[in-house]
Write a protein that holds these residues in place. Sequence first.
Motif, PDB file in Angstrom:
ATOM      1  N   VAL A 266      38.337  -0.564  18.986  1.00  0.00           N
ATOM      2  CA  VAL A 266      38.048  -0.272  20.396  1.00  0.00           C
ATOM      3  C   VAL A 266      36.704   0.456  20.490  1.00  0.00           C
ATOM      4  O   VAL A 266      36.646   1.694  20.470  1.00  0.00           O
ATOM      5  N   ASN A 268      34.505   0.447  23.044  1.00  0.00           N
ATOM      6  CA  ASN A 268      34.015   0.854  24.364  1.00  0.00           C
ATOM      7  C   ASN A 268      35.143   0.765  25.402  1.00  0.00           C
ATOM      8  O   ASN A 268      36.264   0.352  25.090  1.00  0.00           O
ATOM      9  N   ASP A 269      34.812   1.136  26.639  1.00  0.00           N
ATOM     10  CA  ASP A 269      35.819   1.179  27.700  1.00  0.00           C
ATOM     11  C   ASP A 269      36.295  -0.212  28.118  1.00  0.00           C
ATOM     12  O   ASP A 269      37.430  -0.359  28.590  1.00  0.00           O
ATOM     13  N   LYS A 272      38.915  -1.034  25.689  1.00  0.00           N
ATOM     14  CA  LYS A 272      40.036  -0.110  25.944  1.00  0.00           C
ATOM     15  C   LYS A 272      40.874  -0.609  27.124  1.00  0.00           C
ATOM     16  O   LYS A 272      42.107  -0.681  27.047  1.00  0.00           O
ATOM     17  N   THR A 273      40.199  -0.978  28.222  1.00  0.00           N
ATOM     18  CA  THR A 273      40.909  -1.485  29.401  1.00  0.00           C
ATOM     19  C   THR A 273      41.647  -2.771  29.079  1.00  0.00           C
ATOM     20  O   THR A 273      42.807  -2.964  29.484  1.00  0.00           O
ATOM     21  N   GLU A 276      44.826  -2.082  27.064  1.00  0.00           N
ATOM     22  CA  GLU A 276      45.892  -1.478  27.871  1.00  0.00           C
ATOM     23  C   GLU A 276      46.524  -2.498  28.813  1.00  0.00           C
ATOM     24  O   GLU A 276      47.747  -2.538  28.969  1.00  0.00           O
ATOM     25  N   SER A 282      48.659   2.240  24.746  1.00  0.00           N
ATOM     26  CA  SER A 282      48.043   3.506  25.118  1.00  0.00           C
ATOM     27  C   SER A 282      46.955   3.787  24.090  1.00  0.00           C
ATOM     28  O   SER A 282      47.249   4.008  22.911  1.00  0.00           O
ATOM     29  N   VAL A 283      45.708   3.752  24.521  1.00  0.00           N
ATOM     30  CA  VAL A 283      44.581   3.819  23.591  1.00  0.00           C
ATOM     31  C   VAL A 283      44.005   5.220  23.545  1.00  0.00           C
ATOM     32  O   VAL A 283      43.599   5.778  24.564  1.00  0.00           O
ATOM     33  N   GLU A 284      43.983   5.770  22.353  1.00  0.00           N
ATOM     34  CA  GLU A 284      43.309   7.037  22.103  1.00  0.00           C
ATOM     35  C   GLU A 284      42.459   6.851  20.852  1.00  0.00           C
ATOM     36  O   GLU A 284      42.971   6.505  19.796  1.00  0.00           O
ATOM     37  N   ASP A 286      39.212   5.064  18.628  1.00  0.00           N
ATOM     38  CA  ASP A 286      38.485   3.796  18.503  1.00  0.00           C
ATOM     39  C   ASP A 286      39.303   2.681  17.853  1.00  0.00           C
ATOM     40  O   ASP A 286      38.750   1.636  17.499  1.00  0.00           O
ATOM     41  N   VAL A 288      43.571   0.859  18.003  1.00  0.00           N
ATOM     42  CA  VAL A 288      44.931   0.911  18.532  1.00  0.00           C
ATOM     43  C   VAL A 288      45.778  -0.072  17.744  1.00  0.00           C
ATOM     44  O   VAL A 288      45.357  -1.205  17.489  1.00  0.00           O
TER      45      VAL A 288
END
Length: 306
Positions: A266, A268-269, A272-273, A276, A282-284, A286, A288
Amino acid sequence: MSTLVFGHKSPDTDSTGSPILWAWYMNDVKGGDAEAVLLGEPNTEAAFMLKKWDLPKPRIISDVDEGQACVIVDTNNPAELPENINNADVQAIIDHHKLVGGLETKGPIDITVRPLACTATIMVDLMGDDAAKMPDAMKGAALTCILSDTLEFRSPTTTEHDREVANKLAADLGVNVGDYAAEMFAAKSDVSAFSDAELIRMDSKEYEVSGTKFRVSVLETTAPGMVLDRKESLMASMKDVASEDGVDEVLLFVVDILNEEATLLVPNDVVKTLAEKSFGASVEGDTVVLPGIMSRKKQIIPNLAL
């Protein structure tokens, strides 16, 4: 002019072994003139298959001439085929993926697309009684393709028929399926000689989600740590690969064959989006972990959402 038999770009085991298998059938059983070729260097598992069964590596081509007779296997997607494919003389398609559209042919052709895990399984079926004529090298190639595409029957794409065909081939060859699959996966997992960009493109397909173009890459391995130890350099390389390949983002899933899960990098955002929304994750940080995710065709591509 020989009929060229080939699979998709970035050839995996099925796109390396199935052209060899079908060219043998066209030549030795049907009395034709066919040549298996590749659209790139085979991956490490495919190279293992060639060495294990003493099969010459097919020559690599970058495009096809106008009017070139050809048979397409393991894909029907023009984006994964030579640029000039619609000016060639496509005579048949043998595949196990969804229809994409965009291919044009000179006339009616034979098309076989079946909901099985592997192109080689379909080919054995199409051969009928003639499948018994396969020499050990061809049986070995078919077995390797099936075990690769099913991840030794772990993939959700696996059907009972894939399993039956593979077990019959293994019995004919006197091969223990578990031991042989372990050899294959060990070969696939040794990626130390490849650059980050090569790893990203090794088993990769392009796919668009809500107007965003993705390169969706999968690395199947029994040693995920070998890949994940390189995550920082891999994520840095993703930007260059995306720019060079004309896509917006690269998705890299590291599939742990033994633990039956995938780790998505992951960077970047946007990713990440996507993680999800696509997988309820649930990404926390870099990476998942996605439990149970094994198949790009059945579990990743159909679920991608932004």
